[in-house]
Design an enzyme around this catalytic site. Structure first.
Site, short mmCIF file in Angstrom:
data_model
loop_
_atom_site.label_atom_id
_atom_site.label_comp_id
_atom_site.label_asym_id
_atom_site.label_seq_id
_atom_site.Cartn_x
_atom_site.Cartn_y
_atom_site.Cartn_z
N HIS A 25 64.94 30.53 64.25
CA HIS A 25 64.06 31.00 65.33
C HIS A 25 64.65 32.17 66.11
CE1 HIS A 25 62.38 26.58 65.54
NE2 HIS A 25 61.89 27.27 64.51
N PRO A 26 65.09 33.24 65.45
CA PRO A 26 65.66 34.35 66.22
C PRO A 26 64.60 35.09 67.04
CG PRO A 26 65.47 34.97 63.91
CD PRO A 26 65.09 33.52 64.00
#
Length: 538
Positions: free
Chosen positions: A475-476
């Site tokens: 989930h960057p």
């Protein structure tokens, strides 16, 4: 090879990146018929069979034809380990290879964005866009929409383990929550998924496929953007390489960068928009000294607990058994049902590690299988797993190009576990998860804890285990952060500050990491951006 004159084409909008956001923009901006749109994607079409089978995400973790397969730089708080970072390189982007969970985050996340000066991004502002995108299997209500492109479905293959996890969580005092995306996120329940009829509903399938035959929409695959070309500080064109040929696409109205939290700041830096010292170091002419480009990188870390099960009911037992595996494949082929419809979390929970917190700070993903690493062979024994994910890490990192070559992977530094708050959240989260896994409802399904195992008991031991085994939840965000401060990259309409004709639309614009999986919020951002872009076009 240089650009040919015939390759120099012109469109109203040039979209770079056909991922979770880019496919949404391509659909919405071309819908009226009056705007010409070019969508560029570095990867291929989404023809790989495993993209469309929900459980196929396990086959795509190390599939370099559809995956950038990035690695972080050595992580200081994880003993210098590099952490694998799969990202989609295919039509649909990461929505074509992700774990399919539909989680929006907390109402408070969006209200926090608004309170930080991003007007128009509070929960009440964004809810209509979540609903617009959604075709909710359960029907429409105050929180959910029907008739949108993105089908959101209930778990297609309920199993006794996933149900027992919810019962066990309730036995420890957590409420049962039938809708993590409704009035409140807190509690335990089943996840919903972005699937339709047992197949993955990527943005390529949900948004791009219905729009592909429009005469004003042009989609180019295997087209790696090299740089954005400027006239002064006005973005005018995108230079891209396709099948060895350098081509140029001019934008009459705007260039929309949708490469995600890694590729969007990389492209800006390659194009001369970024920290001036970095750009000069790589011989890139500075268009705008924008020190915030590539800053504030955040990601969710997860740490798994693995349990041994006395009953042969786990996915390990099905996929490791030749006959049961063939039967599962046949069931999927015939009915689009069964174990192959499982997402990267069947049931789960959101809870607070400290009662003083206003909202949950930890998410649990429960899975009826176990493995040493995602995408690798399942354990030979009957096993299941559950992971702790801290929702709002304080740790922030950076993304920096390593070279002026667009094909060179960037330097990704996430700085997992860099703050005391983050470390404490994991230790407390692991303790609470262990209590759930030891509750009466799961007793018939547990022989022993395999990992971290009974010897890991003290806070120090638990933290050391997190350092040794923690990995990404993929989930960057926040590398082209929205805001009004000097380090903010885009304004509240997602326009790159200090530049004309250029927006960033993807998870990189999130002011900070929201409390849950990032795919649904990224689609929402693109839905909202589509309206803003069309409004600004007059």
């Amino acid at each position: 090879m240089g650009a040919k004159a015939s390759d120099n084409r012109e469109f109203d909008y040039v979209i770079v990146g056909a991922g979770s956001a880019g496919c949404v923009l391509a659909n919405r901006l071309s819908a009226g018929g009056e705007h010409s749109v070019l969508l560029l994607e570095a990867g291929p079409e989404d023809k790989n069979l495993w993209i469309h089978v929900p459980l196929g995400y396990g086959k795509l973790f190390k599939e370099k034809t559809v995956n950038w397969m990035y690695q972080t730089e050595p992580e200081p708080e994880l003993g210098g380990r590099q952490v694998f970072q799969p990202r989609g390189k295919v039509l649909g982007g990461s929505s074509s290879i992700n774990g399919l969970l539909y989680v929006r985050g907390q109402h408070e996340d969006y209200d926090r964005w608004r309170q930080r000066g991003n007007s128009g991004w509070g929960y009440d502002d964004v809810l209509p866009y979540f609903k617009k995108a959604e075709n909710q299997q359960r029907g429409g209500d105050e929180y959910h929409g029907v008739g949108g492109p993105l089908t959101v479905s209930n778990l297609g293959h309920p199993d006794p383990l996933s149900a027992a996890f919810i019962d066990a969580a309730a036995e420890t005092g957590l409420p049962v929550n039938s809708d993590f995306n409704g009035a409140s996120q807190e509690g335990a329940g089943f996840f919903q998924t972005t699937t339709r009829g047992g197949r993955r509903a990527s943005t390529a399938m949900a948004y791009l496929r219905p729009a592909k035959n429009r005469g004003n929409l042009h989609v180019e695959t295997s087209a790696l953007a090299q740089r954005i070309l400027f006239d002064g500080r006005h973005a005018r064109a995108v230079e891209y390489r396709q099948h060895g040929v350098l081509r140029t696409a001019n934008a009459r109205k705007e260039i929309l960068v949708c490469g995600g939290a890694y590729n969007s700041p990389q492209l800006l830096q390659l194009s001369g928009v970024g920290p001036a010292d970095l750009l000069k170091q790589h011989g890139i002419d500075v268009v705008l000294d924008a020190p915030g480009v590539g800053n504030d990188l955040q990601d969710h870390l997860q740490v798994r607990i693995v349990m041994r099960c006395p009953q042969r009911i786990t996915l390990n037992d099905i996929l490791n058994h030749p006959v049961r595996r063939v039967m599962a494949g046949a069931r999927y082929a015939a009915f689009r049902s069964g174990p192959l419809t499982i997402a990267a979390g069947t049931s789960g929970a959101f809870f607070k590690t400290n009662p003083r917190l206003a909202s949950p700070d930890v998410q649990i993903h429960f899975l009826p299988f176990s493995t040493d690493k995602m995408g690798e062979k399942l354990h030979a024994f009957s096993g299941f797993s559950a992971s702790v994910c801290q929702l709002r890490p304080e740790s922030r990192g950076s993304l920096r190009i390593k070279s002026a070559d667009p094909a060179m992977p960037p330097a990704i530094r996430i700085n997992y576990l860099a703050t005391e708050t983050d470390r404490t959240a994991f230790v407390e989260g692991m303790k609470i998860l262990r209590k759930i896994l030891a509750a009466p409802a799961l007793k018939p399904f547990v022989t022993e804890e395999v990992e971290p195992g009974p010897k890991v008991t003290s806070d120090e031991d638990i933290l050391n285990f997190c350092r040794q085994r923690g990995s990404t939840v993929y989930h960057p965000t926040s590398t082209c952060r929205m805001g009004n401060d000097p380090l903010a990259v885009v304004d509240q309409r997602l326009r790159v500050r200090g530049i004309e004709g250029l927006r960033v639309v993807d998870a990189s614009v999130m002011p900070d990491l929201m409390s849950g999986n990032t795919n649904a919020p990224t689609i929402m951002i693109a839905e909202k951006a589509s309206d803003m872009i069309l409004e600004d076009a007059g």
